[in-house]
Write an enzyme that holds these catalytic residues in place. Sequence first.
Site, PDB file in Angstrom:
ATOM      1  N   SER A 230       0.792  -1.231   0.000  1.00 32.61           N
ATOM      2  CA  SER A 230       0.000   0.000   0.000  1.00 32.61           C
ATOM      3  C   SER A 230       0.824   1.281   0.000  1.00 32.61           C
ATOM      4  O   SER A 230       0.249   2.372  -0.040  1.00 32.61           O
ATOM      5  CB  SER A 230      -0.962   0.019   1.187  1.00 32.61           C
TER       6      SER A 230
ATOM      7  N   LYS B  12      -0.240   3.560  -2.717  1.00 36.49           N
ATOM      8  CA  LYS B  12      -1.266   4.599  -2.600  1.00 36.49           C
ATOM      9  C   LYS B  12      -0.663   5.985  -2.416  1.00 36.49           C
ATOM     10  O   LYS B  12      -1.346   6.992  -2.633  1.00 36.49           O
ATOM     11  CB  LYS B  12      -2.216   4.261  -1.451  1.00 36.49           C
TER      12      LYS B  12
ATOM     13  N   SER C 265      -6.378   3.076   4.169  1.00 36.01           N
ATOM     14  CA  SER C 265      -5.689   2.404   3.066  1.00 36.01           C
ATOM     15  C   SER C 265      -6.684   1.615   2.225  1.00 36.01           C
ATOM     16  O   SER C 265      -6.459   0.452   1.882  1.00 36.01           O
ATOM     17  CB  SER C 265      -4.597   1.478   3.615  1.00 36.01           C
TER      18      SER C 265
ATOM     19  N   LYS D 211       2.929   6.572   5.315  1.00 38.69           N
ATOM     20  CA  LYS D 211       2.066   5.481   4.856  1.00 38.69           C
ATOM     21  C   LYS D 211       2.667   4.132   5.200  1.00 38.69           C
ATOM     22  O   LYS D 211       3.880   3.927   5.103  1.00 38.69           O
ATOM     23  CB  LYS D 211       1.871   5.583   3.333  1.00 38.69           C
TER      24      LYS D 211
END
Length: 345
Positions: A59, A62, A119, A221
């Site tokens: 992720s 993202k 997420s 993140k």
Amino acid sequence: MTRPSQAVKLAATASAALLFSAVGASAFAQDRYAAIVIDARTNEVLHADQADEARYPASLTKMMTLYMLFEAIERDQITLDTPLVASRHAASQPPSRLGLRRGNSITVDQAIRALCVQSANDVAVLVAERLGGTEARFASRMTARARELGMSNTNFANASGLPNPNQRSTARDIAVLSQALWRDFPEYYHYFQTPSYTWCNHYGRNHNRLLGQVDGVDGIKTGYTNASGFNLASSAERDGHRVIAVVFGGESGAARDAQVAYLIEGAFEEYDRRGDRSGAATYVGLPTPSLNNQLGQGTVVNAAQSFGPSGAPLRGALAESGQGDASRDTPIPASGATVAPNGAE
């Protein structure tokens, strides 16, 4: 500001002492481990360990989806109030997810929060389809934009980071992206500090457990799939210095967090050792590609042996007991919000 929590300090120190002598058996000695620490203002690489080896970003992908979204806002292609409508494809994405159904609508502002906090894979596809027409076309644009930013070893195959053998990046490239998000979109960077988010009773808290625990941390993140292990791109600012630390391949969320916290502490201890508290005045304004071009692949500048005697060792808090507990790094779902161990957390 508060200093790192005692738990984080103890986990980092104890893990380093116990496991640095047994690197061959540690979780982070596996092929999926990689790390880099840079000064975001000067581009100095303070620590690098397999920083240019191909890894699965999960992720962390993202972050690029959000970069493209922020850029679209800046170009007046959309606004924070623009509604985004879920397609069948978006609604069919596996966890982690917001819980959208086909035809559900959320605003761009809500989408940003869902991506930063939960997420949400369904929201990543929602954004991709709005900006690119199809997720595949958007992924191609992500890769092209990444190349322009200097991410020369990154390829995106989707917008979420869900498992795909063609979705690859490196710790160095993710550091480049982290720096670009902070540098290019200061007006949106605060989204990465959002502690929690609720949509239609679907609640999630931020997966980045270092927020509020390590002094100065304000992003960015997390990521997890079975293939990638636990990843984290984090940034922290103290005394005019902004440090970006990226770790791939943690065996558990807690072990990864301890490693990143240790690397961040080591970087700031290195500045203290130098007596350097003038980071705010030393920003050289170099474009992101200079992180690769100026320093060269795999280069560690200054900070003898990656921070030297006062900072973190080559590999800091490598692991801890209770490895592989994915539940430590996933949100607490409510009223239909869902998570999964291979869901590009």
